[in-house]
Scaffold this motif. Structure first.
Motif, PDB file in Angstrom:
ATOM      1  N   SER A 305       0.445  -1.551  -0.056  1.00 43.72           N
ATOM      2  CA  SER A 305       0.055   0.416  -0.136  1.00 43.72           C
ATOM      3  C   SER A 305       0.810   0.819  -0.209  1.00 43.72           C
ATOM      4  N   THR A 307       0.467   5.307   0.047  1.00 43.85           N
ATOM      5  CA  THR A 307      -0.274   7.224  -0.461  1.00 43.85           C
ATOM      6  C   THR A 307      -0.216   7.773  -2.333  1.00 43.85           C
ATOM      7  N   PRO A 342      -7.350   7.631  -8.607  1.00 42.43           N
ATOM      8  CA  PRO A 342      -7.671   8.025  -6.934  1.00 42.43           C
ATOM      9  C   PRO A 342      -7.776   8.849  -6.389  1.00 42.43           C
ATOM     10  N   ALA A 343      -8.544   9.810  -5.439  1.00 33.74           N
ATOM     11  CA  ALA A 343      -8.155  10.726  -4.713  1.00 33.74           C
ATOM     12  C   ALA A 343      -6.500  10.789  -4.040  1.00 33.74           C
ATOM     13  N   ALA A 345      -3.657  12.353  -1.871  1.00 35.55           N
ATOM     14  CA  ALA A 345      -3.548  12.261  -0.173  1.00 35.55           C
ATOM     15  C   ALA A 345      -4.695  10.333   0.084  1.00 35.55           C
ATOM     16  N   SER A 346      -4.606  10.417  -0.255  1.00 34.92           N
ATOM     17  CA  SER A 346      -5.102   8.672  -0.333  1.00 34.92           C
ATOM     18  C   SER A 346      -4.041   7.616  -0.376  1.00 34.92           C
ATOM     19  N   SER A 347      -5.172   6.472   0.872  1.00 36.95           N
ATOM     20  CA  SER A 347      -4.072   5.413   0.706  1.00 36.95           C
ATOM     21  C   SER A 347      -4.822   4.237  -0.198  1.00 36.95           C
ATOM     22  N   VAL A 348      -3.955   3.359  -1.302  1.00 36.29           N
ATOM     23  CA  VAL A 348      -4.380   2.637  -1.990  1.00 36.29           C
ATOM     24  C   VAL A 348      -2.653   1.208  -1.892  1.00 36.29           C
TER      25      VAL A 348
END
Ligand SMILES: Nc1ncnc2c1ncn2[C@@H]1O[C@H](COP(=O)(O)OP(=O)(O)OP(=O)(O)O)[C@@H](O)[C@H]1O
Ligand SMILES: [Mg+2]
Lengths: 383, 278
Positions: A305, A307, A342-343, A345-348
């Motif tokens: 994962s 960011t 993905p947005a 600063a989101s975590s993927v």
């Protein structure tokens, strides 16, 4: 028309080794691109083939015959230079005619005032005119024949330079970054034209560039040079998919291949970021580097994962920059579907298929892998 | 003082200075023309006047042409300056090409010698050169006027600097096209260097057309004299200096240079400002 063979070519300038033993064979009719970072010796190698620069050791054979003692013009190769190198005081017509005049007219016939009066000159000059006009027709520069190079645009000059190379029907064409002075759009256009020219002439092309897009799109084979050595030669697909050196992997492909620190275990398994991959190799245990192309990174699922720190949406595709916590690493993933980004600063979560992985030893050489089980990546043993 | 005033004032000052400078430079020429137009009596009159009361230019010119074979001297001047220039180019261009574009052992040393050669004034070598010409039996001939100047280190230097700016690719393209090294000098470098050749030609022709020192030393025969010696001819005549014809002769011998300058004014200025050309 020509096969060029280089054996153990070495060259140094003022004690600095620029070429460190190049062995390479260019087949008849091939379109070979020589690529590599600036200063790696591409131009020097091309000039050695042309005979403009003597090598310190090693041989050049053209069609099986050694040419090392032969003058550039007698090698019957043509070269197109980055700066085009047109004669500024001559018209387009005369520029293209120079190689023919040098070859077909005797020294006396070339004399400025006396020459044109000699009996045979007229007929020869007529042939030259026909040949030049034929070339101009093919290259769409017929209306420009009377102009001087200073009155031509970059693309037109480039064509004149190609015309001057074509007109004497050389055994091979040597190009030294012929498109790098053109703007991006014209470059794409000329790329197609040169590839088309190669198909039509079926001549050997040796093409130096540091633009990998040119190399990937035009060539039948690419030869990658680094620091005076030729480290890999192969079809564009081979070079892209099976780089045998991490420098090749990093040089070819844009954005650059992602490189992660990895470990080869004593049982031959490979760990990346604390996760075991479904892969095995027979190399000795120790550190390794793991390369994965941006388009082979699958976002949304997988054992890792990161960011999202940056997004580049190019319309048809998007690049997602991920920072991996704790490892101080940045990765780039290419997304073909830009509608589901993905947005920031989101975590993927992300992962990659085992066959997307290339492993290199600390010296940069590729390590052969066996995929243990297609597709799945084992869950982390312990985190 | 307001801005509106200061600018014209400074412009005026600038022009006044320029005009004063120009007047100072032109004064001898104006005096020459004035003297050439006066009869003998007016030249020696105590009052100063520029415009002659009685125009005697035609008489003075006639006398100048009658007393000395001016046309012959002008022809000598043309033969000598053109020969010098052509030979200088034939030596300087290949030498400059080698110094600028060929790689060989000792190139830097040779170039340093060329620079060193520029520092040597021609007067310093006059005596040895004179003796050499004497030994070769060449004194009092065109060869004596031409040969010592055929190798111009300044020309080599100027051309070498210019050739440095010609891209290497152009030379390589010429080699690929089958042009020989000498061919490259004449077919590629010379056309590219026309501004530099012109500039050098101007310096060379002016210097040797006006040269008084060297012809005076090596010549005896009257029929070989160059234009500046022709003027001296009027001074040396036993009957006293006849200034009117002398000035008329001086006018005639500088005329070719002035006319050439007027025709090639643009080139001339280009040549002088050559250092500014990339
Ligand atoms: N005539 C020369 N004298 C000294 N060094 C040279 C000479 N020509 C090239 N070099 C050096 O050899 C090295 C290789 O130069 P080369 O021109 O072959 O690089 P290149 O791969 O073509 O680079 P680029 O992509 O920038 O054109 C460089 O380090 C360069 O400085
Ligand atoms: Mg290069």
């Amino acid at each position: 028309m020509a096969q060029i063979e280089l054996s153990a070519i070495r060259k140094s300038f003022d004690g600095a080794d620029v070429l460190k033993g190049i062995d390479f064979r260019i087949e008849d009719g091939e379109f070979i691109s020589l690529v590599g970072p600036s200063g790696c010796g591409k131009s020097t190698l091309l000039r050695i083939i042309a005979g403009l620069e003597p090598q310190n050791s090693g041989q050049v054979h053209i069609d099986g015959r050694p040419v090392d003692a032969i003058r550039p013009s007698a090698r019957n190769l043509a070269m197109v230079f980055q700066s085009y190198a047109l004669y500024p005081h001559l018209s387009t017509f005369d520029n293209i005619a120079v190689p023919l005049r040098m070859r077909r007219l005797s020294a006396i016939e070339r004399l400025p005032l006396l020459g044109p009066l000699l009996p045979g000159r007229r007929a020869k000059e007529r042939h030259i005119r026909a040949d030049v006009e034929g070339i101009a027709e093919q290259l769409d520069i017929a209306p420009l024949l009377r102009r001087k190079p200073g009155q031509l645009s970059g693309g037109q000059r480039q064509r004149v330079a190609v015309g001057r190379a074509m007109v004497r029907e050389p055994r091979a064409f040597l190009f030294d970054e012929p498109l790098s002075n053109l703007d991006a759009k014209l470059r794409v256009h000329m790329r197609a034209e040169l590839a088309e020219l190669h198909r039509r002439l079926k001549a050997t092309f040796v093409y130096v560039t540091h633009d990998q897009a040119e190399a990937m799109t035009m060539s039948s084979r690419i030869a990658v040079m680094m620091g005076g050595e030729l480290i890999q030669a192969g079809t564009p697909a081979e070079i892209y998919n099976h780089p045998n050196d991490i420098r090749v992997a990093e040089f070819i492909g844009s954005p650059k291949i992602n490189v992660l620190p990895g470990r080869i275990r004593t049982d031959g398994g490979v760990d990346v970021l604390g996760t075991a991959l479904k892969l095995a190799c027979s190399a000795a245990a120790g550190e390794c580097r793991v390369g994965v192309r941006p388009e082979r990174i699958d976002l949304g699922t997988g054992p890792f994962s990161g960011t999202v720190v940056h997004l580049e949406n190019l319309g048809a595709e998007a690049f997602v920059h991920l920072a991996i916590e704790g490892a101080g690493l940045r990765l780039i993933a290419r997304l073909a579907d830009v509608r589901h980004l993905p947005a920031m600063a989101s975590s993927v979560a992300f992962g990659f298929a085992p066959d997307a992985v290339r492993i290199f030893d600390p010296a940069g050489k590729r390590i052969e892998l066996r995929v243990e089980q297609p597709e799945r990546i084992r869950e982390p043993a312990h985190v | 003082m307001s801005n509106a005033h200061s600018i014209p004032f400074r412009a005026i000052l600038r022009h006044v200075l320029l005009i004063a400078g120009a007047a100072l430079m032109l004064a001898p020429f104006i005096w020459m023309i004035s003297t050439a137009s006066k009869p003998q009596t007016e030249i020696f009159s105590s009052e100063l006047h520029l415009i002659p009361h009685q125009l005697a230019l035609a008489e003075n010119l006639r006398e100048a042409f009658a007393k000395a074979n001016l046309l012959r001297f002008l022809l000598n001047g043309v033969i000598v300056t053109i020969s010098i220039f052509v030979l200088q180019i034939m030596v300087a261009l290949p030498a400059a090409y080698a110094l600028a574009k060929l790689r060989f052992l000792g190139r830097e040393t040779l170039f340093a010698l060329v620079l060193f050669g520029i520092l040597i004034p021609p007067q310093a070598t006059a005596v040895p050169v004179f003796l050499m010409l004497h030994k070769a039996g060449l004194l009092d001939s065109y060869a004596a006027l031409v040969l010592p100047f055929t190798i111009s280190v300044f020309g080599i230097f100027l051309m070498r600097q210019f050739f440095k700016t010609v891209p290497d690719d152009l030379v390589d393209a010429a080699r690929m096209d089958g042009i020989s090294e000498f061919g490259i000098v004449w077919r590629v470098m010379l056309p590219a260097a026309i501004p530099a050749v012109t500039a050098f030609g101007i310096f060379s022709v002016v210097a040797h057309w006006n040269d008084y020192f060297w012809p005076l030393i090596v010549l005896n025969s009257e029929q070989l004299r160059t234009p500046p010696l022709a003027v001296a001819h009027f001074r040396n005549s036993e009957a006293g200096t006849s200034y009117g014809p002398l000035m008329a002769a001086a006018m005639v011998i500088i005329a070719p240079l002035v006319i050439a300058f007027l025709f090639a004014q643009r080139r001339f200025i280009e040549g002088i400002t050559l250092t500014g050309i990339k």
